[in-house]
Design an enzyme around this catalytic site. Structure first.
Site, PDB file in Angstrom:
ATOM      1  N   ALA A 185      -3.265  47.562 -38.359  1.00 53.70           N
ATOM      2  CA  ALA A 185      -2.524  48.087 -39.511  1.00 53.70           C
ATOM      3  C   ALA A 185      -1.908  46.938 -40.305  1.00 53.70           C
ATOM      4  CB  ALA A 185      -1.448  49.053 -39.034  1.00 53.70           C
ATOM      5  N   ASP A 229      -4.598  45.159 -42.196  1.00 55.54           N
ATOM      6  CA  ASP A 229      -4.983  45.973 -43.354  1.00 55.54           C
ATOM      7  C   ASP A 229      -3.964  45.852 -44.476  1.00 55.54           C
ATOM      8  OD1 ASP A 229      -7.130  46.711 -41.889  1.00 55.54           O
ATOM      9  OD2 ASP A 229      -6.379  48.715 -41.357  1.00 55.54           O
ATOM     10  N   SER A 242     -38.892  28.424 -31.345  1.00 58.18           N
ATOM     11  CA  SER A 242     -38.668  29.389 -30.261  1.00 58.18           C
ATOM     12  C   SER A 242     -38.569  28.595 -28.960  1.00 58.18           C
ATOM     13  CB  SER A 242     -39.806  30.397 -30.197  1.00 58.18           C
ATOM     14  OG  SER A 242     -41.014  29.700 -30.210  1.00 58.18           O
ATOM     15  N   LYS A 252     -28.661  34.312 -23.354  1.00 54.36           N
ATOM     16  CA  LYS A 252     -29.654  34.599 -24.388  1.00 54.36           C
ATOM     17  C   LYS A 252     -29.339  35.986 -24.932  1.00 54.36           C
ATOM     18  CE  LYS A 252     -34.384  33.922 -25.611  1.00 54.36           C
ATOM     19  NZ  LYS A 252     -34.226  34.898 -26.672  1.00 54.36           N
ATOM     20  N   LYS A 272     -30.480  24.042 -21.544  1.00 51.05           N
ATOM     21  CA  LYS A 272     -30.882  22.909 -22.399  1.00 51.05           C
ATOM     22  C   LYS A 272     -30.406  21.630 -21.742  1.00 51.05           C
ATOM     23  CE  LYS A 272     -30.917  25.247 -26.787  1.00 51.05           C
ATOM     24  NZ  LYS A 272     -30.151  25.645 -27.936  1.00 51.05           N
ATOM     25  N   LYS A 285     -35.695  34.519 -18.393  1.00 53.16           N
ATOM     26  CA  LYS A 285     -35.550  35.930 -18.743  1.00 53.16           C
ATOM     27  C   LYS A 285     -35.117  36.770 -17.542  1.00 53.16           C
ATOM     28  CE  LYS A 285     -36.995  36.193 -23.037  1.00 53.16           C
ATOM     29  NZ  LYS A 285     -37.910  37.195 -23.388  1.00 53.16           N
TER      30      LYS A 285
HETATM   31  O1  I6G Z   1     -28.906  27.674 -27.164  1.00 51.66           O
HETATM   32  C1  I6G Z   1     -29.381  28.904 -27.387  1.00 51.66           C
HETATM   33  C2  I6G Z   1     -28.688  30.009 -26.936  1.00 51.66           C
HETATM   34  C3  I6G Z   1     -29.179  31.256 -27.160  1.00 51.66           C
HETATM   35  C4  I6G Z   1     -30.597  29.048 -28.101  1.00 51.66           C
HETATM   36  C5  I6G Z   1     -31.102  30.316 -28.309  1.00 51.66           C
HETATM   37  C6  I6G Z   1     -30.372  31.425 -27.841  1.00 51.66           C
HETATM   38  O2  I6G Z   1     -30.933  32.615 -28.111  1.00 51.66           O
HETATM   39  C7  I6G Z   1     -30.112  33.719 -28.130  1.00 51.66           C
HETATM   40  N1  I6G Z   1     -32.262  30.493 -28.982  1.00 51.66           N
HETATM   41  C8  I6G Z   1     -32.879  29.437 -29.461  1.00 51.66           C
HETATM   42  C9  I6G Z   1     -34.153  29.670 -30.192  1.00 51.66           C
HETATM   43  C10 I6G Z   1     -32.379  28.158 -29.272  1.00 51.66           C
HETATM   44  N2  I6G Z   1     -31.263  27.962 -28.585  1.00 51.66           N
HETATM   45  C11 I6G Z   1     -33.067  26.976 -29.814  1.00 51.66           C
END
Ligand code: I6G
Length: 725
Positions: free
Chosen positions: A57, A60, A105, A156, A330, A354
């Site tokens: 609120a 807003d 990708s 992800k 990474k 995955k």
């Molecule tokens: O560092 C990342 C975290 C999550 C990603 C990522 C991601 O996808 C949801 N996707 C890509 C294509 C890259 N890094 C390069």
């Protein structure tokens, strides 16, 4: 944005909210700037720090003041103003954008071996030797070799990849991934997403392209679908589709109403600043610039660290507030990433690991109906076996007839089946393009498939029911299973197979018959050894001593779950008090509204139910009884409300529940006796009638404020709230 109020500091010369509209332009400009900074600061607190400091609120009110000042002084309006997030004129099509740095990708991994292979390749590419340990050894190895590669682990998210271009700190372009080389210019839509700053905080590089994911929190998705359904509009299959559909709207005003969010995870083009030395430093840097970054991230070493992260997140996947389809690893050090480089357009230094898919397609081979404890008829899709959410699924609930119509499921259809965690698999949507000729629509049977009794569906109810009651063997079986379950009478060993035989052979008709069983009768059942029969009998014997709330719950009264059973036991103290209570007395029980009260009163008005209760007591089922609880009437008892229109955040059903829990009655039409009308968007004739009759009209905030006020009054001893007439 509900949280503690920290008190926004207005500029010294202008106390918050006190500046007159006709103030000198310099002071107005200062106030406008202050309001913008303040609103952006709250967005930052909320979306980036996840630590909101202001209630909705109040936000807003600041927003409203800024809008008013900008309307009065259009020369003060800028593109970066938070008011400009509401969405401008519709587009006829999206322009194409060429990504200056391609949006790549990631390579995918599905099992431990893929992860171990990934780590080995990274270590070898960097001139280190990765321990070639088999997966099972990875977790027993106490220490990680010094030479192990360091990785940044993230989630992800299941959303839509997005590239945001900031020039001198200002958002100038937002583009979808497209094919990675070219995407669509969705700037006007992305500007409506509050989680995405229109201006970066602090010292921003000359050019910064931020890569990340637009997604929708599950709770927001559920609310959106509720609103869509209430407005008679199409609902979305999952948060990802909702996010994609919302971003691809040509009318940004529609996107502005969709609860989209964003997490940053990478950099595209960068000018005027050094690349951060590591991926994790980059993520921290994003947060400093005011960009939301997911907190579920970790820096680990070696394959062992990667797999631990995967398992830890996997165990919590269903509790996370958003959908993810895996985790991303990474190599953390950017120079090492550069050293590893790319292979066929995917980085060698990254892997998407995955999780098992939670949605898959399969074919509906038949639709049958099941009869539940209260006679509820649930249509169930018999499916061609499909591996989803980590198990093979052959059945999925279709909930009720309306759901089948809404989703338009036919026998023969290819459907998307979802199974997340322990949730019962469900059909989420039909792939209409794959409907075969001759696909058969579902017709609700008119007679119960188990007892042949008539199936009825009362007006206003979504569920059809078998009217057979206890003559229906299906209902009796379910009632017995409910009675025996651990949270009710806790009779271990009385499972499906035993109940099935006891009912089918006419040995048990009601729960009271369980207490008449002997070892011989039980041991004669199929697949029942003497020992199991003795154990089952001992469990039945032990269940004679119980608690009143377990007993009430075990009776299986519609709408009486464990929590309500507890409230009833506490309120009435003795079963006889409960059995003598009428609907008005039941309404006095905490959290019991008219629907529950009616259901309990209806159950206890049936002589055969009372007979079973008496037989159970006669069989020696007992519990400690207490004195009934003295309780003041609920604070809104005697007040009548009418709800109309679409409320901004709550469904009408939720609002009704909240009001009823405070003792109010919620009626369907407005009369002189109505105390309040609660009106949302597109309220029609009810609102007009309330205005004509002079009935006070509240919006959702007003209703919540009234509920908060009466709740506080109640805690302080029950005086009437000031504005409750
Ligand atoms: O560092 C990342 C975290 C999550 C990603 C990522 C991601 O996808 C949801 N996707 C890509 C294509 C890259 N890094 C390069």
């Amino acid at each position: 944005m509900t949280a503690k109020i920290q008190g926004a500091q207005a500029p010294a010369s202008a106390p918050a909210g006190a500046l007159p509209a006709t103030a000198a332009p310099a002071a107005t400009a200062a106030r406008v700037q202050w309001l913008r900074d303040e609103l952006e600061r709250h967005n930052y607190q909320y979306y980036v720090l996840d630590a909101p400091t202001i209630p909705d609120a109040e936000y807003d009110a600041l927003f409203g003041e800024l809008q008013a000042l900008e309307t009065e002084h259009p020369d003060l309006l800028t593109d970066e103003s938070p008011t400009q997030r509401v969405g401008g004129a519709p587009l006829s099509a999206f322009d194409t954008v060429r990504h200056r740095v391609p949006m790549l990708s990631l390579n995918n991994g599905f099992d431990d071996e893929d992860v171990i292979g990934f780590d080995r390749r990274c270590a070898q590419g960097l001139g280190r030797t990765a321990a070639a340990a088999p997966a099972e050894d990875l977790f027993s190895a106490a220490e990680v070799a010094d030479s192990a590669v360091e990785y940044a682990c993230e989630l992800k998210f299941d959303g839509l990849a997005m590239s945001l271009r900031y020039e001198d700190g200002k958002l100038v372009q937002a583009a979808t991934r497209g094919d990675g080389e070219t995407g669509e210019d969705v700037t006007v839509n992305v500007r409506t997403i509050k989680a995405i700053p229109l201006k970066l905080r602090g010292k921003a590089p000359a050019v910064l392209e931020v890569r990340g994911e637009v997604f929708m929190y599950r709770a927001e998705f559920d609310k959106l679908n509720e609103r869509q359904a209430e407005a008679g509009e199409k609902t979305f299959v999952n948060p990802r589709n909702a996010a994609a559909g919302s971003l691809r709207q040509l009318d940004p005003r529609i996107t502005a109403r969709r609860p989209l969010s964003f997490f940053a995870y990478g950099i595209g083009e960068l000018q005027g600043a050094e690349r951060p030395p590591t991926h994790s430093v980059m993520l921290d840097g994003f947060a400093t610039l005011g960009l939301p970054v997911c907190g579920e991230r970790q820096v680990v070493k070696g394959a062992q660290g990667l797999l631990s992260f995967y398992r830890e997140i996997g165990a919590r996947r269903d509790q996370l507030p958003y959908d993810i389809d895996g985790v991303v690893y990474k190599v953390n050090a950017v120079p090492e990433q550069e050293q590893l480089g790319f292979v066929s357009r995917a980085p060698r230094f990254a892997l998407a690991h995955k999780f098992p898919a939670q949605e898959m397609t399969t074919v509906v081979e038949d639709i049958e109906v099941q009869v539940g404890r209260t006679g509820a008829i649930t249509p169930v899709a018999r499916l061609a076996p499909v591996f989803v959410g980590g198990v093979t699924v052959t059945n999925a609930t279709l909930h009720n007839e309306d759901e089948i119509r809404r989703k338009d499921v036919h026998v023969g259809d290819t459907v998307i089946v979802r199974r997340a965690g322990d949730v019962i698999p469900e059909v989420v949507a039909v792939v209409l393009e794959r409907r075969p000729e001759g696909a058969r629509a579902f017709v609700m049977p008119t007679a119960c498939p188990v007892c042949g009794s008539h199936i009825e569906r009362l007006e206003g109810e979504a569920i059809a029911r078998c009217t057979g009651g206890l003559i229906c063997a299906a209902q009796r079986k379910q009632a017995l299973l409910h009675f025996a379950q651990r949270r009710a009478m806790d009779i271990e060993g009385l499972g499906d197979k035993v109940v099935e035989q006891l009912v089918d052979q006419g040995i048990v008709h009601t729960p009271a018959d369980l207490y008449k069983l002997g070892v011989a009768k039980l041991a004669a059942l199929d697949r029942m050894a003497d020992k199991s029969a003795t154990n089952l009998l001992a469990a039945i014997e032990a269940s004679r001593e119980t608690t009143m709330n377990r007993f009430i719950f075990a009776l299986g009264i519609r709408h009486v779950g464990e929590a309500t059973a507890k409230d009833l036991a506490k309120h009435f103290g003795k079963l006889d008090n409960l059995m003598a209570a009428d609907e008005a007395a039941l309404l006095e029980v905490n959290d019991v509204g008219p629907v529950v009260a009616q259901s309990i009163a209806g159950f206890l008005a049936e002589p055969h139910n009372v007979e079973v209760i008496e037989q159970l007591r006669a069989a020696g089922v007992h519990w400690p009884e207490t004195e009934p609880m003295a309780r003041a009437p609920l604070p809104l008892a005697g007040k009548t409300f009418v709800l109309t229109g679409t409320l901004p955040t709550m469904s009408r059903e939720d609002a009704k529940e909240r009001l009823e829990a405070a003792g109010a009655k919620v009626a369907g039409s407005v009369s002189k006796k109505t105390d309040y009308v609660v009106a949302g968007a597109e309220a029609g004739s009810k609102l007009e009638r309330a205005q004509a009759l002079g009935v006070p009209v509240l919006d959702e905030d007003g209703m919540l404020a009234l509920l908060a006020e009466v709740a506080q009054m109640e805690q302080q001893g029950g005086a009437e709230p000031e504005n409750a007439q």
